[in-house]
Enzyme design. Structure first.
Site, mmCIF file in Angstrom:
data_model
loop_
_atom_site.group_PDB
_atom_site.id
_atom_site.type_symbol
_atom_site.label_atom_id
_atom_site.label_comp_id
_atom_site.label_asym_id
_atom_site.label_seq_id
_atom_site.Cartn_x
_atom_site.Cartn_y
_atom_site.Cartn_z
ATOM 1 N N GLU A 173 0.806 -1.218 0.000
ATOM 2 C CA GLU A 173 0.000 0.000 0.000
ATOM 3 C C GLU A 173 0.845 1.277 0.000
ATOM 4 O O GLU A 173 0.568 2.235 -0.717
ATOM 5 C CB GLU A 173 -0.938 0.012 1.218
ATOM 6 C CG GLU A 173 -1.866 1.215 1.283
ATOM 7 C CD GLU A 173 -2.713 1.341 0.026
ATOM 8 O OE1 GLU A 173 -3.526 0.441 -0.219
ATOM 9 O OE2 GLU A 173 -2.568 2.334 -0.711
ATOM 10 N N GLY A 221 1.475 7.476 -0.751
ATOM 11 C CA GLY A 221 1.661 7.813 0.679
ATOM 12 C C GLY A 221 0.525 7.276 1.524
ATOM 13 O O GLY A 221 0.290 6.065 1.576
ATOM 14 N N ASP A 273 10.313 8.774 -9.449
ATOM 15 C CA ASP A 273 9.477 8.271 -8.354
ATOM 16 C C ASP A 273 8.058 7.966 -8.871
ATOM 17 O O ASP A 273 7.484 6.924 -8.547
ATOM 18 C CB ASP A 273 9.424 9.321 -7.223
ATOM 19 C CG ASP A 273 8.560 8.870 -6.068
ATOM 20 O OD1 ASP A 273 8.987 7.973 -5.329
ATOM 21 O OD2 ASP A 273 7.437 9.406 -5.917
ATOM 22 N N LYS A 280 6.089 4.277 -9.101
ATOM 23 C CA LYS A 280 4.729 4.098 -8.565
ATOM 24 C C LYS A 280 3.755 3.709 -9.688
ATOM 25 O O LYS A 280 2.814 2.934 -9.478
ATOM 26 C CB LYS A 280 4.262 5.398 -7.906
ATOM 27 C CG LYS A 280 5.009 5.729 -6.620
ATOM 28 C CD LYS A 280 4.747 7.170 -6.197
ATOM 29 C CE LYS A 280 5.332 7.490 -4.840
ATOM 30 N NZ LYS A 280 5.303 8.925 -4.509
#
Ligand SMILES: NC(=O)C1=CN([C@@H]2O[C@H](COP(=O)(O)OP(=O)(O)OC[C@H]3O[C@@H](n4cnc5c(N)ncnc54)[C@H](OP(=O)(O)O)[C@@H]3O)[C@@H](O)[C@H]2O)C=CC1
Ligand SMILES: N[C@@H](CC=O)C(=O)O
Length: 382
Positions: A115, A120, A187, A191
């Site tokens: 998760e 975040g 980044d 993701k």
């Protein structure tokens, strides 16, 4: 449930804080080992030896929040092979080794919980998996990097300097150890690979065209404002037939959209399912406690006996022709622009109907002649 935390910095420190100090003894969760380079004085849980975790039969779950590729990769594998469940926030290592980790988790009958690798504190991965119980997911898009949004928002609201704001994001613990991952899009790429692999049931290619906000200026932000637009760092993923595609780039969006109004270090990310339509998720996209919250949610799911099931069996072709867009370029290298570029205001050019990799290649060419060139896609429905 006994937990080891590997990497007790911003995120790992948040996990220890939530479990030690905020959840209370009835939570049934205990951090019994902490692996890090620097030990907290007086805390005898600290170690620098992975064997203190893998050889300890009392440890059920290992949280990996060290970041980076090695030794995170080998420590995760060692923990999985020692029969420990893994909960990680490390998207860099997961995007690279997702299949290997999933196979190791399956072979050892333990859970791999992801998760916190994207969004975040936003329950993004959980909801991708939940929606898939009913729907095929046909697209996702949005903001999944807190640092770049924090920088853009502060530039928009306060006219703040790019580098000073990046420094502030680092001080607040939002940025990556190497913050170029945040501002150049890597980044978001990591993701996006994890999100696409889960959303589309296929191991996502790493050939995602990726560009970032390094060259964004206050003048750009003012120009977009005058056009009734704002810029955001955006991921887009889409499936059509047996094709899928993912791209990562700044996008200029209408100023009344949720994305354009996403403030500070928040994320807004949406998915589209066949029966549910479009679902949007908003929340803290980075930082110690929100990210630690996502990790502890995973630990609680693990304690309840849940084990995420990943299915990468769908054969899809990574094909950009399903994702043409209009692109905007701010450049002084006007002569290097391809035919069809239209000047929409002095110094800013629009090229319609371009595929992402093609547009990114144009930007690369322009950057050679004008290293300050900035590129963004122009929002339209995908
Ligand atoms: N910060 C955030 O908001 C978010 C971060 N993440 C991800 O979570 C992970 C951790 O990020 P964050 O907490 O910010 O990073 P930090 O740098 O704050 O924390 C990492 C910790 O791990 C330690 N560490 C690194 N390598 C080793 C090693 N080989 N052996 C022992 N200890 C080690 C570091 O020590 P030292 O500092 O001495 O190197 C540091 O204490 C990253 O993968 C990041 O991408 C995910 C979501 C949000
Ligand atoms: N550096 C990342 C941290 C969370 O994933 C971000 O800013 O989003």
């Amino acid at each position: 449930m006994n937990i080891a935390v590997m990497g007790c910095g911003t995120v790992g420190g948040g996990v220890v804080e939530i479990i030690d100090n905020r959840m209370g003894e009835n939570s049934g969760l205990r951090v019994t080992r902490i692996l890090d380079k620097i030990f907290r004085e007086g805390d005898n849980r600290f170690t620098s030896e992975i064997s203190d975790i893998t050889n300890d039969d009392t440890i059920d779950v290992v949280v990996e929040s060290m970041g980076g590729i090695e030794p995170a990769h080998s420590f995760i594998l060692a923990a999985l092979n020692a029969g420990k469940h893994i909960v990680t926030s490390n998207k860099a290592v997961v995007s690279q080794y997702m299949k290997e980790f999933v196979d190791a988790a399956n072979n050892n009958n333990v859970g791999l919980f992801l998760e916190a690798t994207a969004g975040g504190g936003v329950p993004w991965i959980h909801n991708l998996m939940r929606v898939k119980r009913i729907d095929n997911i046909t697209a996702f898009s949005g903001i999944i990097n807190g640092t770049s949004n924090f920088i853009i928002d502060k530039m928009e609201r306060e006219g703040s300097d790019f580098n000073e704001t990046l420094k502030l994001a680092q001080e607040k613990g939002y940025a990556e150890a190497n913050p170029s991952a945040d501002i150049d899009g890597d980044d978001v790429k990591a993701k996006s690979m994890i999100s696409a692999s889960i959303a589309f049931n296929t191991l996502c290619s790493d050939e995602i065209p990726t560009s970032g906000i390094r060259n964004l200026t206050i003048e750009d932000i003012e120009a977009f404002k005058e056009m009734g637009m704002r810029v955001r760092m955006i991921t887009r993923g889409k499936v059509e037939g047996n094709k899928y595609y993912v791209t990562v780039e700044p996008q200029v969006c209408a100023d009344n959209t949720l994305e354009a109004n996403t403030p500070g270090y928040f994320n807004t990310v949406s998915l589209t399912g066949e029966t549910i339509g479009e679902l949007k998720f908003f929340g803290a996209g980075a930082g110690a406690l929100p990210t630690a919250n996502a990790i502890v949610q995973d630990i609680l799911d693990c304690k309840d006996g849940k084990r995420p099931v990943y299915d990468f069996s769908r054969t899809l072709e990574f094909d950009e022709t399903i994702m043409d867009s209009s692109y905007l370029f701010r450049t002084k290298a006007e002569r290097a622009l391809p035919k069809g570029a239209i000047m929409i205001r002095p110094g800013y050019f629009e090229i319609a109907g371009k595929y992402p990799a093609e547009a990114h290649k144009i930007a690369e060419g322009l950057l050679v002649e004008d290293p300050t060139t900035f590129m963004a896609s122009l929002q339209k429905t995908i």
